[in-house]
Design a protein around this motif. Structure first.
Motif, PDB file in Angstrom:
ATOM      1  N   ARG B  35     -74.968 109.090  -3.403  1.00  0.00           N
ATOM      2  CA  ARG B  35     -75.337 107.514  -4.721  1.00  0.00           C
ATOM      3  C   ARG B  35     -74.507 108.073  -5.368  1.00  0.00           C
ATOM      4  O   ARG B  35     -73.219 108.633  -5.213  1.00  0.00           O
ATOM      5  N   GLY B  36     -73.817 106.480  -5.544  1.00  0.00           N
ATOM      6  CA  GLY B  36     -73.008 106.685  -6.395  1.00  0.00           C
ATOM      7  C   GLY B  36     -71.156 105.984  -5.025  1.00  0.00           C
ATOM      8  O   GLY B  36     -69.977 105.825  -5.684  1.00  0.00           O
ATOM      9  N   GLN B  37     -71.406 106.619  -3.709  1.00  0.00           N
ATOM     10  CA  GLN B  37     -70.323 106.851  -3.355  1.00  0.00           C
ATOM     11  C   GLN B  37     -70.276 105.826  -2.420  1.00  0.00           C
ATOM     12  O   GLN B  37     -70.605 104.606  -1.994  1.00  0.00           O
ATOM     13  N   ALA B  38     -68.634 105.590  -1.994  1.00  0.00           N
ATOM     14  CA  ALA B  38     -68.505 104.835  -0.929  1.00  0.00           C
ATOM     15  C   ALA B  38     -67.953 104.918   0.062  1.00  0.00           C
ATOM     16  O   ALA B  38     -66.848 105.960  -0.064  1.00  0.00           O
ATOM     17  N   LEU B  39     -68.822 104.356   1.142  1.00  0.00           N
ATOM     18  CA  LEU B  39     -68.298 104.876   2.839  1.00  0.00           C
ATOM     19  C   LEU B  39     -67.639 103.799   2.979  1.00  0.00           C
ATOM     20  O   LEU B  39     -68.320 102.533   3.635  1.00  0.00           O
ATOM     21  N   GLY B  40     -66.364 104.223   3.979  1.00  0.00           N
ATOM     22  CA  GLY B  40     -66.085 102.928   4.770  1.00  0.00           C
ATOM     23  C   GLY B  40     -66.240 103.579   6.589  1.00  0.00           C
ATOM     24  O   GLY B  40     -66.030 104.721   6.722  1.00  0.00           O
ATOM     25  N   VAL B  41     -66.124 102.263   7.021  1.00  0.00           N
ATOM     26  CA  VAL B  41     -67.358 102.463   8.458  1.00  0.00           C
ATOM     27  C   VAL B  41     -65.829 101.875   9.217  1.00  0.00           C
ATOM     28  O   VAL B  41     -65.888 100.855   8.581  1.00  0.00           O
ATOM     29  N   LEU B 176     -78.176 100.544  -3.213  1.00  0.00           N
ATOM     30  CA  LEU B 176     -76.561 100.630  -1.846  1.00  0.00           C
ATOM     31  C   LEU B 176     -76.563  99.126  -1.651  1.00  0.00           C
ATOM     32  O   LEU B 176     -77.966  98.408  -1.990  1.00  0.00           O
ATOM     33  N   LEU B 177     -75.118  99.253  -1.564  1.00  0.00           N
ATOM     34  CA  LEU B 177     -74.548  97.975  -1.381  1.00  0.00           C
ATOM     35  C   LEU B 177     -74.384  98.641   0.147  1.00  0.00           C
ATOM     36  O   LEU B 177     -73.390  99.215   0.687  1.00  0.00           O
ATOM     37  N   SER B 204     -68.565 100.487 -11.550  1.00  0.00           N
ATOM     38  CA  SER B 204     -69.341  99.811 -12.946  1.00  0.00           C
ATOM     39  C   SER B 204     -70.776  99.604 -13.080  1.00  0.00           C
ATOM     40  O   SER B 204     -71.654 100.060 -13.892  1.00  0.00           O
ATOM     41  N   HIS B 205     -71.576  99.219 -11.481  1.00  0.00           N
ATOM     42  CA  HIS B 205     -72.809  99.466 -12.045  1.00  0.00           C
ATOM     43  C   HIS B 205     -73.533 100.670 -11.436  1.00  0.00           C
ATOM     44  O   HIS B 205     -74.378 101.226 -10.859  1.00  0.00           O
ATOM     45  N   GLY B 206     -72.363 101.890 -10.452  1.00  0.00           N
ATOM     46  CA  GLY B 206     -72.869 103.421  -9.986  1.00  0.00           C
ATOM     47  C   GLY B 206     -73.083 102.584  -8.818  1.00  0.00           C
ATOM     48  O   GLY B 206     -74.561 103.252  -8.246  1.00  0.00           O
ATOM     49  N   THR B 207     -73.154 101.405  -8.239  1.00  0.00           N
ATOM     50  CA  THR B 207     -74.129 101.308  -6.581  1.00  0.00           C
ATOM     51  C   THR B 207     -73.080 102.173  -5.394  1.00  0.00           C
ATOM     52  O   THR B 207     -71.944 102.007  -5.411  1.00  0.00           O
ATOM     53  N   ALA B 208     -73.675 102.660  -4.596  1.00  0.00           N
ATOM     54  CA  ALA B 208     -73.314 103.225  -3.418  1.00  0.00           C
ATOM     55  C   ALA B 208     -73.005 102.010  -2.588  1.00  0.00           C
ATOM     56  O   ALA B 208     -73.683 101.253  -2.511  1.00  0.00           O
ATOM     57  N   LEU B 209     -71.761 102.122  -1.662  1.00  0.00           N
ATOM     58  CA  LEU B 209     -71.367 101.022  -1.016  1.00  0.00           C
ATOM     59  C   LEU B 209     -71.425 102.194   0.698  1.00  0.00           C
ATOM     60  O   LEU B 209     -70.423 103.257   0.653  1.00  0.00           O
ATOM     61  N   MET B 210     -71.253 100.620   1.611  1.00  0.00           N
ATOM     62  CA  MET B 210     -70.457 101.125   2.872  1.00  0.00           C
ATOM     63  C   MET B 210     -69.875  99.692   3.055  1.00  0.00           C
ATOM     64  O   MET B 210     -70.322  98.922   3.387  1.00  0.00           O
ATOM     65  N   LEU B 211     -68.853  99.807   3.003  1.00  0.00           N
ATOM     66  CA  LEU B 211     -67.930  99.220   3.268  1.00  0.00           C
ATOM     67  C   LEU B 211     -66.662  98.952   4.780  1.00  0.00           C
ATOM     68  O   LEU B 211     -66.408  99.956   5.273  1.00  0.00           O
ATOM     69  N   ILE B 212     -67.573  98.120   5.804  1.00  0.00           N
ATOM     70  CA  ILE B 212     -67.232  98.151   6.993  1.00  0.00           C
ATOM     71  C   ILE B 212     -65.919  97.768   7.343  1.00  0.00           C
ATOM     72  O   ILE B 212     -66.022  96.352   6.618  1.00  0.00           O
ATOM     73  N   SER B 213     -65.460  97.899   8.230  1.00  0.00           N
ATOM     74  CA  SER B 213     -63.743  96.674   8.095  1.00  0.00           C
ATOM     75  C   SER B 213     -63.124  97.441   9.100  1.00  0.00           C
ATOM     76  O   SER B 213     -63.216  98.514   9.769  1.00  0.00           O
TER      77      SER B 213
END
Lengths: 317, 333
Positions: B35-41, B176-177, B204-213
């Protein structure tokens, strides 16, 4: 913008004149004249010649046409030598039948085609899509002069739901009116349904692959909503174009069903006039249909602006 | 990480039948996002990262087959019915697409596109959805939001459109975004603004993120953990800082080596990775990077390798990993 409208209007006028010249030219190639029809088969050649002079038919074709065109541009389509009726009035009398028939046929075709296209594009390749495609191919192969008798046999003679022939005017009640119009409209609709369906199906399948459709689905919007709110409108440009062409064609081309179902429309008028060599009436109807065609196509062009805001912006600039 | 991860992908395989054979776009991938974590793929084109995201969102064409588990808050999304999944998409998981010029419907006003999700999921009235949309547009830095709501997408610039997409993703307060190459289609000058905005709203929203790049620099300063994908498989997983400081997989190392940095000596060639991406239809046996790798050992062509723990939060699927860490840290763009 103004220049393009003027160019467009000039272009349209040229189309209308070409159409009427062609119609008159073709009709003059056929033997016989309206004088023979009026005087009967046994009239003496002298009497026919006298009648021709009286009607101005002894003059060269280009002068006949020129005289007619001059008056037509002033809004006077002339008087039928056969019935003595004003051609404009004759057209206006017949128009409601043809117009209702064409519009009903177009409405039927578009709504059924949209329904079928949405069903087949939702899952292309599955059994439902295949069945719809097969039916649509079959429709495409059925011209109105075959569909008409078959529909009359099935739904008028056997089932008795509709009158076999004849036209109930709208003053006789809307229900009776629609019942007399539905079968002929359906008869001309079948091929339209098929071509509309094929076109829209292809465009829809293309649109459904777009990212904005994926984005709408990723928002959790239901399938039907995505289909009708997001996919249908951007897929309908070609359909609108084709429907416009169809409407023009239907107004001039319901001859077969009007005769088949005994409907007092423009088609019947023009076919009777051709048989009687009544050039004045034929010219009038042909020009009227050509003008309608041109106007409908102009409306189609305008409608793109409503369908796509990007066209609106380009037109304003 | 505390408690159960928000998203757990377990053994995800996505196979897509094509005329050239079955494309194994994703071939056994595990992911965790807390929760609230950001993962890069991260991975180059064709590594399966976008297909993986679309499989999670159920956006793949009907003939694609996904197996494995996509556990979101403990529920397997792959086994949910369509109506139940529609309750998750948009509301609890939102997605931002690559090209905002293509992911906004050209014939629908911004207002409807922003509010339709809220009105459906949260049951908002027209006026409260309108106010909510105004607030979100202001938050993502869209000037004159009242006017923008009445606009069509083509009346906005690319950067503005992606801001609108971000606002749209936030409408229902998702947990999750998923951002699939969110800046690839944008001007370089706008990219950074949009990435920073994404990171800001995420925290700020405490959203988890999957950032694909495909761009390591995009992921570097903005994620907590990173998964490096190659040809449908995971090459390396770990804390972002750790993976960039000491990449262990030969592919990650080569990828980092191929990234131009400020310190790069002028007029010297970039280190390119020789060869081309492994065929997704007929992948090489064993490590899929082995045909392009300079450091192969005999075992590389045998089935496997599996991820092996090499650090606190660092796993690598390589039989001959980089053991010596190269100096220097990658500077995020």
């Amino acid at each position: 913008m103004t220049v393009s409208i003027l160019r467009r209007a000039g272009h349209s006028l040229l189309v209308v004149i070409l159409v009427s010249v062609t119609a008159v030219g073709l009709l003059s190639l056929a033997p016989g004249s309206v004088a023979t029809v009026i005087l009967g088969e046994n009239a003496t050649p002298a009497a026919v010649a006298a009648m021709n002079t009286e009607l101005g038919l002894d003059q060269p074709l280009w002068r006949q046409y020129g005289n007619w065109l001059g008056r037509a541009l002033g809004g006077d389509l002339g008087t039928s030598p056969l019935t003595g009726q004003d051609v404009t009035q004759a057209i206006l009398d017949r128009l409601p039948v043809t117009l209702e028939l064409s519009l009903l046929a177009l409405t039927l075709s578009v709504s059924l085609a949209v329904l079928l296209a949405v069903l087949s594009a939702a899952a292309p390749g599955i059994w439902l899509d295949r069945v719809i495609n097969a039916v649509s191919s079959a429709f495409l192969a059925v011209p109105a002069f075959i569909a008409g008798p078959v529909l009359i046999y099935l739904f008028a003679l056997k089932a008795g739901w509709f009158p076999v022939s004849g036209w109930a005017h709208i003053e006789d009640g809307l229900g009776a009116n629609l019942r007399s119009a539905l079968l002929p409209a359906l008869a001309v609709s079948l091929t339209e349904i098929a071509s509309f369906h094929r076109l829209l199906r292809t465009d829809l399948i293309g649109t459904l692959r777009e990212d904005y459709v994926a984005a709408a689905r990723a928002k959790g919007m239901p399938r039907g909503y995505v289909m009708f709110r997001h996919a249908l409108r951007p897929s309908s440009f070609s359909l609108v174009t084709l429907a416009g062409i169809s409407l023009g064609r239907l107004i001039g081309g319901t001859v077969v069903v009007e005769i088949l179902f005994g409907l007092p429309g423009l088609g019947q008028l023009v076919s009777a006039s051709i048989t009687a060599r009544d050039v004045i009436t034929v010219q009038g109807v042909v020009v009227f249909v050509a003008v309608t065609y041109v106007v409908v196509n102009m409306l189609v062009d305008i409608s793109y602006g409503f369908l796509d805001p990007r066209v609106r912006k380009a037109a304003r600039a | 990480m505390t408690g159960e991860p928000l998203l757990q992908v377990r053994g995800l395989h996505t196979y897509i039948p094509t005329s050239r054979g079955v494309v194994r776009a994703v071939d056994g991938v595990d992911l965790d996002i807390g929760r609230g974590q950001a993962l890069g793929v991260v991975g180059e084109s064709g590594s399966g990262k976008s297909v993986m995201a679309r499989a999670v969102m159920g956006l793949l064409p009907a003939h694609a087959r996904s197996t494995g588990q996509v556990l979101f808050d403990g529920v397997d999304l792959l086994t949910l019915g369509r109506r139940q999944r529609e309750q998750v998409w948009g509301r609890r998981i939102a997605m931002i697409f690559q090209d905002p010029g293509r992911s906004l419907n050209p014939v629908v006003r911004i207002e409807r596109q922003l509010t339709e999700g809220m009105r459906r999921h949260l049951g908002l009235s027209r006026t409260s959805a309108h106010e909510s949309a105004l607030r979100l547009l202001t938050e993502v830095g869209v000037p004159d939001p009242e006017r923008r709501l009445r606009n069509y997408p083509h009346e906005l610039s690319g950067g503005m459109r992606q801001r609108v997409m971000i606002a749209m993703a936030l409408t229902c307060g998702p947990e999750l975004l998923i951002a699939d190459e969110p800046t690839t289609a944008l001007d370089v000058t706008i990219q950074r603004q949009v990435l920073d905005l994404l990171r800001r709203v995420q925290t700020s929203h405490g959203t988890a993120l999957m950032l694909i790049s495909h761009d390591l620099a995009v992921v570097a300063g903005r994620t907590d953990r990173v998964s490096v994908m190659y040809a449908g498989r995971l090459a390396e997983v770990g804390a972002t800082r750790e993976v960039f400081r000491a990449p262990q997989h030969r592919y990650t190392q080569a990828l980092l080596g191929a990234t131009p940095t400020v310190d790069h000596r002028r007029h010297t060639p970039l280190n390119l990775i020789p060869g081309a991406m492994a065929s997704p239809v007929d992948p090489p046996p064993g490590c899929r990077f082995s045909p392009r790798c300079e450091f192969t050992v005999p075992g590389c062509t045998r089935p496997g390798p599996d991820l092996v723990r090499v650090g606190d939060d660092h796993e690598v699927a390589c039989l001959n990993p980089v053991s010596v860490a190269p100096g220097g840290e990658l500077v995020g763009r």
